[in-house]
Design a protein around this motif. Structure first.
Motif, PDB file in Angstrom:
ATOM      1  N   LEU A  78      22.775  17.986 -79.269  1.00  0.00           N
ATOM      2  CA  LEU A  78      23.408  17.902 -77.952  1.00  0.00           C
ATOM      3  C   LEU A  78      24.499  16.841 -78.000  1.00  0.00           C
ATOM      4  CD1 LEU A  78      20.356  18.002 -75.502  1.00  0.00           C
ATOM      5  CD2 LEU A  78      22.101  19.763 -75.793  1.00  0.00           C
ATOM      6  N   GLY A  79      25.660  17.183 -77.511  1.00  0.00           N
ATOM      7  CA  GLY A  79      26.756  16.228 -77.494  1.00  0.00           C
ATOM      8  C   GLY A  79      27.145  15.758 -78.879  1.00  0.00           C
ATOM      9  N   SER A 118      30.446  16.356 -67.121  1.00  0.00           N
ATOM     10  CA  SER A 118      29.478  17.352 -67.563  1.00  0.00           C
ATOM     11  C   SER A 118      28.060  16.965 -67.166  1.00  0.00           C
ATOM     12  CB  SER A 118      29.568  17.519 -69.086  1.00  0.00           C
ATOM     13  OG  SER A 118      29.330  16.290 -69.725  1.00  0.00           O
ATOM     14  N   THR A 119      27.215  17.999 -67.086  1.00  0.00           N
ATOM     15  CA  THR A 119      25.805  17.812 -66.751  1.00  0.00           C
ATOM     16  C   THR A 119      24.961  18.697 -67.644  1.00  0.00           C
ATOM     17  OG1 THR A 119      26.381  17.425 -64.433  1.00  0.00           O
ATOM     18  CG2 THR A 119      24.077  17.910 -64.905  1.00  0.00           C
ATOM     19  N   ASP A 178      27.107  26.856 -70.422  1.00  0.00           N
ATOM     20  CA  ASP A 178      26.437  27.460 -71.565  1.00  0.00           C
ATOM     21  C   ASP A 178      24.947  27.253 -71.435  1.00  0.00           C
ATOM     22  OD1 ASP A 178      26.568  28.959 -73.975  1.00  0.00           O
ATOM     23  OD2 ASP A 178      26.231  27.139 -75.141  1.00  0.00           O
ATOM     24  N   VAL A 179      24.200  28.124 -72.084  1.00  0.00           N
ATOM     25  CA  VAL A 179      22.744  28.063 -72.085  1.00  0.00           C
ATOM     26  C   VAL A 179      22.237  28.623 -73.411  1.00  0.00           C
ATOM     27  CG1 VAL A 179      22.541  30.318 -70.941  1.00  0.00           C
ATOM     28  CG2 VAL A 179      20.650  28.704 -70.816  1.00  0.00           C
ATOM     29  N   VAL A 181      24.761  23.212 -76.457  1.00  0.00           N
ATOM     30  CA  VAL A 181      25.182  23.716 -75.141  1.00  0.00           C
ATOM     31  C   VAL A 181      26.183  22.795 -74.449  1.00  0.00           C
ATOM     32  CG1 VAL A 181      23.143  25.120 -74.663  1.00  0.00           C
ATOM     33  CG2 VAL A 181      23.153  22.742 -73.946  1.00  0.00           C
ATOM     34  N   LEU A 182      26.043  21.501 -74.652  1.00  0.00           N
ATOM     35  CA  LEU A 182      26.952  20.567 -73.996  1.00  0.00           C
ATOM     36  C   LEU A 182      28.378  20.730 -74.531  1.00  0.00           C
ATOM     37  CD1 LEU A 182      27.644  18.244 -72.108  1.00  0.00           C
ATOM     38  CD2 LEU A 182      26.802  16.669 -73.866  1.00  0.00           C
ATOM     39  N   LEU A 183      28.535  20.716 -75.848  1.00  0.00           N
ATOM     40  CA  LEU A 183      29.874  20.882 -76.404  1.00  0.00           C
ATOM     41  C   LEU A 183      30.427  22.266 -76.117  1.00  0.00           C
ATOM     42  CD1 LEU A 183      29.849  18.938 -79.787  1.00  0.00           C
ATOM     43  CD2 LEU A 183      30.292  18.126 -77.460  1.00  0.00           C
TER      44      LEU A 183
END
Length: 160
Positions: A21-22, A97-98, A9-10, A40-42
């Protein structure tokens, strides 16, 4: 049976929004633009989980054309994805994840993000890996225009 899923995702950074985030609010002068909270992380983790289970993507389950998801808390959506997998008989084995982000520096927040994701999905923290990297000033993440995230997951299910 084991399955692997990948998510990406972006979102662009913009003034006047909180940076989430997260599942955590990160102090920063900009936030991510999106229909929901734009985490974006989730979102990458959810897409990886849904993909591994062959259950589509977050756009299918939580469309941005549906006002019910306007400003939605992605932690609530992640919990729903966890329920979808559980109903299908899948168990999450691990998440890797990154986050690709030039600024802010995320290292101090990663332990909290891991704890948050693990708690939402009923996992142990050592089943959740979250890393962050800059892109050395290259591309839209490197120039500070946006933030992206990748996630890879392994899920399993006992065959009847």
């Amino acid at each position: 049976m084991i399955r692997i899923g990948h998510g990406y995702d972006v979102h662009k950074l913009t003034e006047g929004r909180k940076l989430i985030l997260g599942g955590m609010e990160i102090p920063f002068e900009k936030g991510l633009d999106g229909h929901s909270d734009a985490d974006v992380l989730l979102h990458a983790i959810m897409d990886a989980l849904l993909g591994a289970a062959a259950e589509g993507d977050i756009g299918l389950h939580f469309p941005d054309t549906d006002d019910r998801y306007l400003g939605a808390d992605s932690t609530v959506l992640l919990a729903e994805v966890g329920k979808i997998l559980e109903e299908k008989g899948y168990r999450i084995e691990n998440i890797d994840s990154t986050v690709l982000c030039q600024r802010p520096k995320l290292r101090p927040y990663i332990p909290g993000m891991r704890c948050r994701v693990a708690g939402i999905l009923g996992l142990e923290e050592d089943q959740v890996s979250i890393k962050a990297t800059t892109e050395e000033g290259l591309g839209f993440t490197g120039d500070g225009s946006g933030i992206a995230a990748h996630a890879v997951v392994l899920i399993s299910r006992n065959e009847p």
